[in-house]
Design a protein around this motif. Structure first.
Motif, short mmCIF file in Angstrom:
data_model
loop_
_atom_site.label_atom_id
_atom_site.label_comp_id
_atom_site.label_asym_id
_atom_site.label_seq_id
_atom_site.Cartn_x
_atom_site.Cartn_y
_atom_site.Cartn_z
N ARG A 164 0.83 -1.21 0.00
CA ARG A 164 0.00 0.00 0.00
C ARG A 164 0.86 1.26 0.00
N GLU A 165 1.92 1.24 0.81
CA GLU A 165 2.81 2.41 0.86
C GLU A 165 3.49 2.63 -0.49
N THR A 166 3.92 1.54 -1.11
CA THR A 166 4.58 1.64 -2.41
C THR A 166 3.62 2.16 -3.46
N LEU A 167 2.39 1.63 -3.44
CA LEU A 167 1.39 2.07 -4.41
C LEU A 167 1.07 3.55 -4.24
N ALA A 168 0.95 3.97 -2.99
CA ALA A 168 0.64 5.38 -2.73
C ALA A 168 1.76 6.28 -3.25
N ALA A 169 3.00 5.87 -2.99
CA ALA A 169 4.14 6.66 -3.46
C ALA A 169 4.20 6.68 -4.98
N ASP A 170 4.01 5.51 -5.60
CA ASP A 170 4.05 5.44 -7.05
C ASP A 170 2.92 6.25 -7.67
N ARG A 171 1.73 6.18 -7.06
CA ARG A 171 0.58 6.91 -7.59
C ARG A 171 0.83 8.41 -7.55
N ASP A 172 1.40 8.88 -6.44
CA ASP A 172 1.69 10.31 -6.31
C ASP A 172 2.73 10.75 -7.35
N PHE A 173 3.76 9.92 -7.53
CA PHE A 173 4.80 10.27 -8.50
C PHE A 173 4.24 10.31 -9.92
N VAL A 174 3.45 9.29 -10.28
CA VAL A 174 2.88 9.24 -11.63
C VAL A 174 1.98 10.44 -11.88
N ALA A 175 1.15 10.79 -10.88
CA ALA A 175 0.26 11.94 -11.03
C ALA A 175 1.06 13.23 -11.24
N TRP A 176 2.22 13.31 -10.62
CA TRP A 176 3.07 14.50 -10.75
C TRP A 176 3.86 14.49 -12.06
N ALA A 177 4.34 13.31 -12.46
CA ALA A 177 5.30 13.24 -13.56
C ALA A 177 4.67 13.12 -14.95
N VAL A 178 3.62 12.33 -15.08
CA VAL A 178 3.08 12.06 -16.42
C VAL A 178 2.67 13.33 -17.17
N PRO A 179 2.02 14.30 -16.52
CA PRO A 179 1.67 15.52 -17.26
C PRO A 179 2.88 16.27 -17.80
N GLN A 180 4.07 15.97 -17.29
CA GLN A 180 5.28 16.67 -17.74
C GLN A 180 5.94 15.98 -18.94
N ARG A 184 3.65 12.75 -27.65
CA ARG A 184 3.36 11.36 -27.99
C ARG A 184 3.74 10.38 -26.88
N PRO A 185 4.92 10.51 -26.28
CA PRO A 185 5.23 9.61 -25.17
C PRO A 185 4.19 9.68 -24.05
N ARG A 186 3.69 10.89 -23.77
CA ARG A 186 2.67 11.03 -22.73
C ARG A 186 1.38 10.31 -23.13
N GLU A 187 0.96 10.50 -24.38
CA GLU A 187 -0.27 9.86 -24.85
C GLU A 187 -0.16 8.34 -24.77
N VAL A 188 0.97 7.81 -25.20
CA VAL A 188 1.17 6.36 -25.16
C VAL A 188 1.17 5.86 -23.71
N PHE A 189 1.88 6.57 -22.85
CA PHE A 189 1.99 6.12 -21.46
C PHE A 189 0.65 6.21 -20.74
N GLU A 190 -0.12 7.25 -21.01
CA GLU A 190 -1.44 7.37 -20.39
C GLU A 190 -2.35 6.22 -20.79
N LEU A 191 -2.26 5.82 -22.05
CA LEU A 191 -3.07 4.68 -22.50
C LEU A 191 -2.59 3.37 -21.87
N ALA A 219 9.05 7.56 -22.86
CA ALA A 219 8.31 7.93 -21.66
C ALA A 219 9.00 7.39 -20.41
N VAL A 220 9.43 6.12 -20.48
CA VAL A 220 10.10 5.51 -19.34
C VAL A 220 11.41 6.23 -19.02
N GLN A 221 12.17 6.56 -20.07
CA GLN A 221 13.43 7.28 -19.86
C GLN A 221 13.18 8.65 -19.22
N ALA A 222 12.15 9.33 -19.71
CA ALA A 222 11.82 10.65 -19.15
C ALA A 222 11.37 10.53 -17.70
N LEU A 223 10.61 9.48 -17.40
CA LEU A 223 10.14 9.28 -16.03
C LEU A 223 11.31 8.99 -15.09
#
Length: 232
Positions: A164-180, A184-191, A219-223
């Motif tokens: 749960r702690e890992t998921l919460a941390a990952d979820r927060d990071f993804v919410a912060w990072a993906v919009p950046q 195209r990499p963002r569109e692919v990663f969101e899907l 996308a992975v490299q940017a993340l």
């Protein structure tokens, strides 16, 4: 009435997507009001609409993990966890976040069914003749068995808390990072976060398979780079 809407909607991917977005909006509104019965209702309808996707996710995560009837057990486990628990903890506000949560639950459910099957197999492997007949020895055996059971329970609880702690941390990071991420990499990663397959992404974005893979790698490299900048 809802069952009729659901069965008719599932045959049209566009209608499914629009209906899912509508249900998620209703869920988010109910959450903002603190209306738990409404939250559970809209979440349940969204889960019913996405049940085929849940089944497909379980089957994908089940490969090499659970087999035969255990797959059905994992589907039931995932559906139960999504219906009874996930809606209480969900903080996202998009269908993509719902699908990402569902994928995580499906993966965990496969592992949980695998662990249960392993424990049952171990118990069956033990012979009843191994149970001591002497009174004192039997008491010691019972105490040892209970201690083993309690240790297993505590270990499983610790694993769940860590997950749960890992998921919460990952979820927060993804919410912060993906919009950046760039276009195209963002569109692919969101899907991908929505649980879409490469074939679905190809059709959705009008891309070749190698382009999908290339944008996924970007996308992975940017993340990874953004992870270094993430304010922990």
């Amino acid at each position: 009435m809802w069952e009729c809407q659901t069965s008719g909607t599932r045959s049209d991917p566009d209608l499914v997507e629009r209906r899912a977005e509508q249900l998620m909006k209703e869920f988010v509104r109910a959450r903002a009001r603190g209306d738990k019965p409404a939250m559970q209702r809209w979440w349940g309808e969204l889960l019913a609409l996405q049940f085929d996707r849940l089944t497909a996710m379980v089957k994908r995560h089940a490969q090499g993990v659970v087999f035969g009837s255990e797959v059905d057990d994992a589907i039931s486990e995932a559906a139960m966890r999504m219906a009874l628990k996930a809606w209480r903890q969900h903080e996202g506000d998009t269908v993509g976040s719902f699908n990402a949560a569902m994928s995580t639950v499906c993966r965990f459910s496969c592992r949980e069914v695998q662990r249960k099957a392993a424990r049952i197999s171990e118990r069956r492997a033990g012979s009843l003749d191994a149970v001591p007949r002497d009174g004192r020895e039997a008491q010691g055996w019972a105490a040892s068995t209970y201690a083993d059971f309690e240790a297993e329970r505590l270990r499983a609880h610790a694993e769940e808390e860590e997950r749960r702690e890992t998921l919460a941390a990952d979820r927060d990071f993804v919410a912060w990072a993906v919009p950046q991420l760039p276009g195209r990499p963002r569109e692919v990663f969101e899907l991908l976060l929505e649980g879409r397959t490469p074939t679905e992404i190809m059709e959705r974005l009008g891309m070749e398979r190698n382009a999908v893979d290339q944008n996924k790698r970007r996308a992975v490299q940017a993340l990874r780079k953004l992870k270094e900048q993430y304010p922990s």
